[in-house]
Structures are given as structure tokens and as C-alpha cells.
Design an enzyme around this catalytic site. Structure first.
Site, short mmCIF file in Angstrom:
data_model
loop_
_atom_site.label_atom_id
_atom_site.label_comp_id
_atom_site.label_asym_id
_atom_site.label_seq_id
_atom_site.Cartn_x
_atom_site.Cartn_y
_atom_site.Cartn_z
N GLY A 36 0.72 -1.27 0.12
CA GLY A 36 -0.08 0.02 0.12
C GLY A 36 0.83 1.22 0.08
N LEU A 37 2.16 1.15 -0.24
CA LEU A 37 3.04 2.15 -0.24
C LEU A 37 3.40 3.01 -1.91
CD1 LEU A 37 5.57 1.27 2.76
CD2 LEU A 37 3.55 2.59 2.83
N ASP A 90 -1.95 7.80 -6.59
CA ASP A 90 -0.72 7.14 -6.46
C ASP A 90 0.22 7.45 -7.45
OD1 ASP A 90 -1.95 5.55 -4.47
OD2 ASP A 90 -1.28 3.61 -4.91
C1 MEV Z 1 -4.27 2.99 -2.82
O1 MEV Z 1 -3.08 3.61 -2.64
C2 MEV Z 1 -5.34 3.96 -2.36
C3 MEV Z 1 -6.87 3.33 -2.88
O2 MEV Z 1 -7.69 4.42 -2.38
C4 MEV Z 1 -7.09 3.21 -4.06
C5 MEV Z 1 -6.88 4.26 -5.25
O3 MEV Z 1 -7.16 5.36 -4.62
O4 MEV Z 1 -6.66 3.87 -6.39
C6 MEV Z 1 -7.14 2.29 -1.96
#
Ligand code: MEV
Length: 320
Positions: A109-110, A156
Site C-alpha cells: 500500500g506504499l 498514487d
Molecule cells: C491506494 O493507495 C489507495 C486506494 O484508495 C486506491 C486508489 O485510490 O486507487 C485504496
């Protein structure tokens, strides 16, 4: 897969980078057009392109900080991303060798996949003397993220490109709306890794299915998160760490309601709060991956010690 040594071990000036990120507030709801705050974390992906015989297949090698080859989670995906990049830039993929050096943990998630795309776009463009604006890099990295994630919000790739703290929203026609966030003083953030890999595409899919079954119920949660994000912008601009922390805690409660937390993330959040964090929450897609905790500059040490003492990997960064 052949093990080939990296072409360079240290980032050279003018290195082609993509920045890793944390989402401070607003993950998941940002996919539905709400606001989110994200910031770079000082960990990044760097790419180098070398060109050889046009008769050979393109090669992508992924290197960890210690110089070892990283096992790509889904090698076919990085090749599809690289193929899209060469196609969009109008250059041949054949004979190209891409060395990717990363200190960003994967599937946590980074923002590693967006940082990978941005670094490769910059390195391929430079190798063919193509000038490409940051806005164009980010747009192309968004297309790459569609391969990896399906329905990315675009946050991202934006931070991976610009490397600055931002308030982000995807407008109704799909365009990114971005504004800078400047804090009066740096705000320390501790990142904890749950040690469980998680694919953002999976948790985004889970939330989507829940929303499709009951849009009104979930739209209300997304709208509540949006309110926390906007209050968070205010707290950041005032440098009010306690208020930011409270907003992060409430956001974690709502992410839990969306069922994207995990036992390890909950444990890390509890450890951080018990050790004095003013706020703690998961960051990014969740389901595993990483969490963040905020503290006064003088209060970070006990939190890091407690998280490490429980066996978790931590990083210290700051919003500035
Ligand atoms: C991923 O870093 C963040 C989410 O909100 C997915 C996105 O925004 O594309 C989970």
C-alpha cells in the site's frame, strides 16, 4: 530467470525516480470521487534503461536495496506496463533492458506499482531523448495503474510523479484535481509494515462489491471520510498534530467499517496508540500492507521501539 548484476548501485544525478507514498486520510473513498491526502515518504523506485540488439526480447530486472534480485510478484504485469509505456512513447521495446532499483516494500500500500511506472516512463523517455512533462508522466502512469489495479483513483501516480504532499480528488469527468499542502513545520509519521502482502486491487474490489450491494450505506461512509479529509487539510496547514491524529483515528474506524483492516494492522494501531501516538490508521489499500502513526517530534522513539519490539518493520518519515 537469469540473474544479471545491476548496472549501477547508487542513484546518479538526474536519476529517473518514482516516489513511494502514504495516504494520510481518505483511501478507498477517493476512488468514488472524494478527497484524499497523500504525501511522499522518502522511499522510491529508480529505473535505468540500456539498449542493446533489437533482436532480443525486452528484459526487466528488479533489484532490492541489498543488490539482490527481487522476485516480481506478477512478472507479466510489469512487462505489460513496460509494453504500454514504450507503445505510448512511440519507441521500440525490443532490445531494451530496464533495471529497476527499489527501497519500497512491495504489495504494502506504499505505492510501489505507481512508483515503478513513473520511474520506467522517465528512464525510457530519457533513453530516447524524449522530453515529457510531469503531467504527461502522471497521465501515462495512471494508464499503467489501470493494468495493475483496474480502477485506480489516480492519487498514487500523482504523488509518485510529483513527490509532494497533496490534496487530491478525481472530478466527475475523471480529471485529477490537485492542490499542494504546506505545513508550518515537518510532521513526523511512523510507518509500520504488517508483514502481510496485500493487493490493492483486491480490497478495492471488496469495497466496490459492498458499495454495489448497498450504495446508500457506503456513500454515507465515503462522505463522512471526505469530511475528515477536509478537516485534515486544515489541521496540516495549522500544524495541529493532535487534531490530525484524532482525524486519523476516526478514519481508521471507518476503514474498519469498510472491512479493509486486518488483525495485524489492528495490532499495530493499538501498539502505536498505547505507546503515545496521537493517531494511527492503515494506509493505502489495507487488508495487510502498511499502517501509519503520527506523533509530536519528541514522541516518536517509544512508538518505534514498541512496534519493533513486537516484531514489525518500521520507517520514520515526515510530512513537509
Ligand atoms: C491506494 O493507495 C489507495 C486506494 O484508495 C486506491 C486508489 O485510490 O486507487 C485504496
Amino acid at each position: 530467470r537469469a540473474v544479471v548484476p545491476p548496472v549501477a548501485a547508487v542513484p546518479a544525478p538526474g536519476a529517473h525516480l518514482g516516489y513511494g507514498k502514504i495516504i494520510l486520510l481518505g483511501e478507498h473513498s477517493v476512488v468514488y470521487g472524494h478527497h484524499a491526502i497523500a504525501a511522499p515518504i522518502g522511499l522510491s523506485v529508480r529505473a535505468e534503461v540500456t539498449r542493446g540488439s533489437s533482436a532480443s526480447e525486452p528484459v526487466i530486472s528488479d533489484w532490492d536495496v541489498d543488490g539482490s534480485v527481487r522476485e516480481p510478484i506478477r512478472e507479466n504485469i510489469s512487462h505489460r506496463v513496460a509494453a504500454l509505456i514504450t507503445e505510448r512513447l512511440g519507441v521500440p521495446a525490443a532490445g531494451m533492458r530496464v533495471d529497476v532499483f527499489s527501497d519500497l516494500p512491495r504489495a504494502s500500500g506504499l505505492g510501489a506499482s505507481a512508483a515503478f511506472a513513473v520511474a520506467v516512463i522517465r528512464a525510457v523517455a530519457a533513453s530516447f531523448d524524449i522530453r515529457i512533462s510531469d503531467a504527461a508522466v502522471s497521465r501515462l502512469a495512471f494508464e499503467c495503474e489501470q493494468i495493475v489495479h483496474g480502477t485506480p483513483s489516480g492519487i498514487d501516480n500523482t504523488v509518485a510523479t510529483f513527490g509532494r504532499p497533496i490534496l487530491f480528488r478525481k472530478t466527475d469527468d475523471g480529471r485529477p484535481e490537485i492542490s499542494d499542502i504546506v505545513t508550518p513545520q515537518p510532521i513526523p509519521i511512523i510507518i509500520g509494515l504488517s508483514g502481510v502482502s496485500a493487493l490493492t486491487s483486491q480490497t478495492v474490489g471488496l469495497v466496490r462489491r459492498a458499495w454495489q450491494r448497498n450504495p446508500r450505506r457506503y456513500d454515507q461512509i465515503f462522505a463522512q471520510i471526505d469530511g475528515l479529509v477536509l478537516a485534515g487539510v486544515d489541521a496540516l496547514r495549522r500544524g495541529d498534530i493532535a487534531d490530525l491524529g484524532e482525524l486519523m483515528n476516526i478514519n481508521q474506524g471507518l476503514l474498519n467499517a469498510l472491512q479493509v483492516s486486518s488483525p495485524e494492522l489492528e495490532e499495530l494501531v493499538a501498539i502505536a496508540r498505547r505507546a503515545g501516538a496521537l493517531g494511527a490508521k492503515l494506509t493505502g489499500g489495507g487488508g495487510g500492507g502498511a499502517m501509519i502513526a503520527v506523533a509530536e517530534p519528541s514522541g516518536t522513539e517509544p512508538i518505534i521501539a514498541a512496534m519493533r519490539g513486537a516484531g514489525y518493520t518500521t520507517y520514520l518519515t515526515e510530512i513537509r
